[in-house]
Design an enzyme around this catalytic site. Structure first.
Site, PDB file in Angstrom:
ATOM      1  N   LYS A   1      -4.986  -4.102   4.367  1.00 56.49           N
ATOM      2  CA  LYS A   1      -5.982  -3.283   3.670  1.00 56.49           C
ATOM      3  C   LYS A   1      -7.344  -3.995   3.657  1.00 56.49           C
ATOM      4  CE  LYS A   1      -2.380  -1.196   0.747  1.00 56.49           C
ATOM      5  NZ  LYS A   1      -1.940  -0.895  -0.637  1.00 56.49           N
TER       6      LYS A   1
ATOM      7  N   TYR B   1      -1.524   8.778   2.307  1.00 57.21           N
ATOM      8  CA  TYR B   1      -1.033   8.644   0.932  1.00 57.21           C
ATOM      9  C   TYR B   1      -0.719   9.999   0.293  1.00 57.21           C
ATOM     10  CZ  TYR B   1      -1.826   3.584   0.645  1.00 57.21           C
ATOM     11  OH  TYR B   1      -1.750   2.220   0.807  1.00 57.21           O
TER      12      TYR B   1
ATOM     13  N   ARG C   1       9.171  -5.021   4.241  1.00 57.43           N
ATOM     14  CA  ARG C   1       8.932  -4.706   2.828  1.00 57.43           C
ATOM     15  C   ARG C   1       9.248  -5.912   1.945  1.00 57.43           C
ATOM     16  NH1 ARG C   1       6.487  -0.035   0.605  1.00 57.43           N
ATOM     17  NH2 ARG C   1       8.016  -0.092  -1.077  1.00 57.43           N
TER      18      ARG C   1
ATOM     19  N   ASN D   1      -3.692  -4.988  -3.322  1.00 54.72           N
ATOM     20  CA  ASN D   1      -2.424  -5.653  -2.974  1.00 54.72           C
ATOM     21  C   ASN D   1      -2.262  -5.912  -1.479  1.00 54.72           C
ATOM     22  OD1 ASN D   1      -1.757  -3.113  -2.108  1.00 54.72           O
ATOM     23  ND2 ASN D   1      -0.078  -2.807  -3.563  1.00 54.72           N
TER      24      ASN D   1
ATOM     25  N   HIS E   1      -0.074  -2.668   3.388  1.00 59.28           N
ATOM     26  CA  HIS E   1       0.855  -1.545   3.294  1.00 59.28           C
ATOM     27  C   HIS E   1       1.994  -1.754   4.281  1.00 59.28           C
ATOM     28  CE1 HIS E   1       2.470   2.549   3.390  1.00 59.28           C
ATOM     29  NE2 HIS E   1       2.522   2.383   4.698  1.00 59.28           N
TER      30      HIS E   1
ATOM     31  N   GLU F   1       4.397   7.660   9.843  1.00 54.26           N
ATOM     32  CA  GLU F   1       3.154   6.886   9.746  1.00 54.26           C
ATOM     33  C   GLU F   1       2.693   6.371  11.107  1.00 54.26           C
ATOM     34  OE1 GLU F   1       3.726   5.573   5.061  1.00 54.26           O
ATOM     35  OE2 GLU F   1       4.004   4.047   6.594  1.00 54.26           O
TER      36      GLU F   1
HETATM   37  P1  DAT Z   1       3.738   0.345  -2.037  1.00 53.14           P
HETATM   38  O1  DAT Z   1       2.407   0.083  -1.393  1.00 53.14           O
HETATM   39  O2  DAT Z   1       4.377  -0.918  -2.534  1.00 53.14           O
HETATM   40  O3  DAT Z   1       4.656   1.170  -1.171  1.00 53.14           O
HETATM   41  P2  DAT Z   1       3.376   2.766  -3.650  1.00 53.14           P
HETATM   42  O4  DAT Z   1       3.761   3.546  -2.436  1.00 53.14           O
HETATM   43  O5  DAT Z   1       4.091   3.039  -4.919  1.00 53.14           O
HETATM   44  O6  DAT Z   1       3.457   1.179  -3.369  1.00 53.14           O
HETATM   45  O7  DAT Z   1       1.810   2.994  -3.924  1.00 53.14           O
HETATM   46  C1  DAT Z   1       0.894   3.008  -2.861  1.00 53.14           C
HETATM   47  C2  DAT Z   1      -0.309   2.191  -3.255  1.00 53.14           C
HETATM   48  O8  DAT Z   1      -0.977   2.813  -4.350  1.00 53.14           O
HETATM   49  C3  DAT Z   1       0.024   0.786  -3.734  1.00 53.14           C
HETATM   50  O9  DAT Z   1       0.144  -0.146  -2.678  1.00 53.14           O
HETATM   51  C4  DAT Z   1      -1.147   0.458  -4.624  1.00 53.14           C
HETATM   52  C5  DAT Z   1      -1.516   1.822  -5.221  1.00 53.14           C
HETATM   53  N1  DAT Z   1      -0.890   1.991  -6.539  1.00 53.14           N
HETATM   54  C6  DAT Z   1       0.393   2.268  -6.807  1.00 53.14           C
HETATM   55  N2  DAT Z   1       0.638   2.357  -8.122  1.00 53.14           N
HETATM   56  C7  DAT Z   1      -0.560   2.126  -8.708  1.00 53.14           C
HETATM   57  C8  DAT Z   1      -1.020   2.073 -10.056  1.00 53.14           C
HETATM   58  N3  DAT Z   1      -0.168   2.288 -11.078  1.00 53.14           N
HETATM   59  N4  DAT Z   1      -2.323   1.800 -10.271  1.00 53.14           N
HETATM   60  C9  DAT Z   1      -3.188   1.584  -9.255  1.00 53.14           C
HETATM   61  N5  DAT Z   1      -2.826   1.643  -7.962  1.00 53.14           N
HETATM   62  C10 DAT Z   1      -1.550   1.891  -7.694  1.00 53.14           C
HETATM   63 MG    MG Z   2       4.591   3.169  -0.587  1.00 48.38          MG
END
Ligand code: DAT
Ligand code: MG
Length: 149
Positions: A9, A49, A85, A112, A115, A126
């Protein structure tokens, strides 16, 4: 052969962690089959997303992902989806284990670093969304005989 989609990212690119992150997957033994540095359009970010469209963090997430260059990549190898992952770590870097990318380099859920596709079917969707077939390179590393029985 199993493949996964990952993206470093904009925070990972801005913090100079591209080499460190690529190094980890190379050292593990996975094979890089697609790689590009790009600015992501709002349209692509929203499609990527899409499952989070109704979440309160969605607009901020799209803004962040489109805020600077990102490194899109495809890696190949047995079990690469789940293994990557694990190597990435928990979504919230504060909860992510040390030794994982998020655990070692991050402190905030909205920054974070990386992805990774969460399942084989998601990876297929994807990869097709981010890469054309001409951008993916099928090859066999010379080291494969020393990695797999
Ligand atoms: P991951 O990236 O671990 O698959 P996810 O699919 O639940 O996580 O969410 C996608 C992204 O969205 C994640 O990398 C960071 C952001 N995100 C998720 N939950 C969040 C939250 N509660 N507040 C802010 N950003 C969030
Ligand atoms: Mg995810």
């Amino acid at each position: 052969m199993e493949r996964t989609f990952m993206a470093i990212k904009p925070d990972g690119v801005q913090r100079g962690l591209v080499g460190e992150i690529l190094r980890r997957f190379e050292a593990k033994g996975f094979t890089l089959v697609g790689l590009k540095l790009m600015h992501v359009s709002k349209e692509l970010a929203e499609k990527h997303y899409d499952v989070h469209r109704e979440r309160p963090f969605f607009p901020g997430l799209v803004e962040f992902i489109t805020s600077g260059p990102l490194v899109a990549m495809v890696w190949e190898g047995d079990g690469v989806v789940a293994s990557a992952r694990k190597m990435i770590g928990a979504t919230n870097p504060l909860s992510a284990e040390p030794g994982t990318i998020r655990g070692d380099f991050g402190i905030s859920i909205g920054r974070n670093l990386i992805h990774g596709s969460d399942a084989i079917e998601t990876a297929q969707r994807e990869i097709a969304l981010w890469f054309s077939s001409e951008e993916l390179v099928s090859w066999q590393p010379a080291a494969v005989a020393w990695l797999v029985e």
